[in-house]
Design a protein around this motif. Sequence first.
Motif, PDB file in Angstrom:
ATOM      1  N   ASP A  75     -36.120  13.655 -12.703  1.00 19.57           N
ATOM      2  CA  ASP A  75     -35.899  14.970 -12.092  1.00 19.57           C
ATOM      3  C   ASP A  75     -34.862  14.890 -10.974  1.00 19.57           C
ATOM      4  N   VAL A  76     -34.971  13.860 -10.131  1.00 20.55           N
ATOM      5  CA  VAL A  76     -34.013  13.675  -9.041  1.00 20.55           C
ATOM      6  C   VAL A  76     -32.618  13.429  -9.607  1.00 20.55           C
ATOM      7  N   GLY A  77     -32.534  12.609 -10.653  1.00 18.65           N
ATOM      8  CA  GLY A  77     -31.243  12.323 -11.269  1.00 18.65           C
ATOM      9  C   GLY A  77     -30.569  13.569 -11.800  1.00 18.65           C
ATOM     10  N   ARG A  78     -31.342  14.420 -12.447  1.00 22.66           N
ATOM     11  CA  ARG A  78     -30.784  15.681 -12.963  1.00 22.66           C
ATOM     12  C   ARG A  78     -30.319  16.581 -11.816  1.00 22.66           C
ATOM     13  N   GLU A  79     -31.083  16.600 -10.717  1.00 21.97           N
ATOM     14  CA  GLU A  79     -30.719  17.438  -9.569  1.00 21.97           C
ATOM     15  C   GLU A  79     -29.460  16.918  -8.875  1.00 21.97           C
ATOM     16  N   LEU A  80     -29.355  15.603  -8.730  1.00 22.58           N
ATOM     17  CA  LEU A  80     -28.223  15.013  -8.023  1.00 22.58           C
ATOM     18  C   LEU A  80     -26.933  15.060  -8.833  1.00 22.58           C
ATOM     19  N   HIS A  81     -27.055  15.020 -10.158  1.00 23.22           N
ATOM     20  CA  HIS A  81     -25.867  14.925 -11.009  1.00 23.22           C
ATOM     21  C   HIS A  81     -25.913  15.990 -12.116  1.00 23.22           C
ATOM     22  N   PRO A  82     -25.997  17.262 -11.741  1.00 21.39           N
ATOM     23  CA  PRO A  82     -26.202  18.314 -12.751  1.00 21.39           C
ATOM     24  C   PRO A  82     -25.015  18.529 -13.676  1.00 21.39           C
ATOM     25  N   GLU A  83     -23.818  18.202 -13.225  1.00 17.32           N
ATOM     26  CA  GLU A  83     -22.617  18.475 -14.022  1.00 17.32           C
ATOM     27  C   GLU A  83     -22.096  17.240 -14.743  1.00 17.32           C
ATOM     28  N   SER A  84     -22.864  16.167 -14.750  1.00 17.61           N
ATOM     29  CA  SER A  84     -22.352  14.895 -15.269  1.00 17.61           C
ATOM     30  C   SER A  84     -22.264  14.846 -16.791  1.00 17.61           C
ATOM     31  N   GLY A  85     -23.069  15.681 -17.482  1.00 17.58           N
ATOM     32  CA  GLY A  85     -23.099  15.624 -18.939  1.00 17.58           C
ATOM     33  C   GLY A  85     -23.958  14.495 -19.483  1.00 17.58           C
ATOM     34  N   VAL A  86     -24.689  13.818 -18.614  1.00 19.29           N
ATOM     35  CA  VAL A  86     -25.564  12.722 -19.028  1.00 19.29           C
ATOM     36  C   VAL A  86     -26.765  13.281 -19.789  1.00 19.29           C
ATOM     37  N   GLN A  87     -27.123  12.640 -20.886  1.00 21.75           N
ATOM     38  CA  GLN A  87     -28.332  12.996 -21.640  1.00 21.75           C
ATOM     39  C   GLN A  87     -29.477  12.122 -21.136  1.00 21.75           C
ATOM     40  N   TRP A  88     -30.548  12.746 -20.629  1.00 22.98           N
ATOM     41  CA  TRP A  88     -31.681  12.006 -20.082  1.00 22.98           C
ATOM     42  C   TRP A  88     -32.779  11.862 -21.132  1.00 22.98           C
ATOM     43  N   VAL A  89     -33.401  10.681 -21.192  1.00 21.36           N
ATOM     44  CA  VAL A  89     -34.465  10.389 -22.152  1.00 21.36           C
ATOM     45  C   VAL A  89     -35.626   9.727 -21.422  1.00 21.36           C
ATOM     46  N   ASP A  90     -36.840  10.163 -21.726  1.00 19.92           N
ATOM     47  CA  ASP A  90     -38.063   9.560 -21.196  1.00 19.92           C
ATOM     48  C   ASP A  90     -38.466   8.425 -22.133  1.00 19.92           C
ATOM     49  N   ALA A  91     -38.158   7.198 -21.739  1.00 19.11           N
ATOM     50  CA  ALA A  91     -38.487   6.023 -22.548  1.00 19.11           C
ATOM     51  C   ALA A  91     -38.437   4.806 -21.643  1.00 19.11           C
ATOM     52  N   ALA A  92     -38.866   3.672 -22.166  1.00 23.80           N
ATOM     53  CA  ALA A  92     -38.876   2.446 -21.366  1.00 23.80           C
ATOM     54  C   ALA A  92     -38.759   1.231 -22.269  1.00 23.80           C
ATOM     55  N   LEU A  93     -38.262   0.167 -21.700  1.00 23.69           N
ATOM     56  CA  LEU A  93     -38.322  -1.122 -22.365  1.00 23.69           C
ATOM     57  C   LEU A  93     -39.784  -1.573 -22.408  1.00 23.69           C
ATOM     58  N   PRO A  94     -40.178  -2.371 -23.403  1.00 24.15           N
ATOM     59  CA  PRO A  94     -39.288  -3.044 -24.347  1.00 24.15           C
ATOM     60  C   PRO A  94     -38.945  -2.244 -25.607  1.00 24.15           C
ATOM     61  N   GLU A  95     -39.678  -1.165 -25.932  1.00 22.92           N
ATOM     62  CA  GLU A  95     -39.441  -0.487 -27.215  1.00 22.92           C
ATOM     63  C   GLU A  95     -38.268   0.499 -27.171  1.00 22.92           C
TER      64      GLU A  95
END
Length: 198
Positions: A75-95
């Motif tokens: 959420d913080v990442g999206r707020e700080l960088h709203p115009e970046s065009g980055v696609q955010w995904v909820d996932a984690a290593l190792p899978e």
Amino acid sequence: MRVVGQEEYGVRAGELARAYEGVRFEDVHREVLPHLPPPGARVLDLGAGSGRDAAALAGRGYRVVAVEPTDALRDVGRELHPESGVQWVDAALPEVGGVSGVFDLVLLSAVWMHLDEGERRTGMARLRELVAAPGGKVVITLRHGPPPEGRRMFDVPADETIALAQEHGLVLVQRSGNPDRMGRPLVHWDALVFEVVG
């Protein structure tokens, strides 16, 4: 996605994000910059935190997917960088579930030390699936020093990581030792750059 031993990242997301964002991508990763692919390449930032690196890479013209398992940090990442065009995904290593396709560069900055030995073995196999061949790069930074209170962390030797990567067809092309860019005197880092050959 809940990651055991990392609850503090959610509780202190704002404070941690300010600390992360206080250090420039170019300073943290200066030794890695020569290994970045040409603009337009597909980049995966695993454990993206506040999105500092993901946004900087997007600003350099890359198509960036940022994987972060902590809801508050995403959420913080999206707020700080709203115009970046980055696609955010909820996932984690190792899978790294929910992420498909291959990437020209996979970045794991301050992430690998959260995985135990079995998770590192599974994770390295997954990294090899995610990086393009030939010529794809994987960058792993390894933290050394006492862990902060309340965080699950392992002091992973660089030599172990290099050997494990080699088992999966990832060849070391650069290794550099670095001081902690956030000024913690007992912490230092190894930056490892691997390439898929053949």
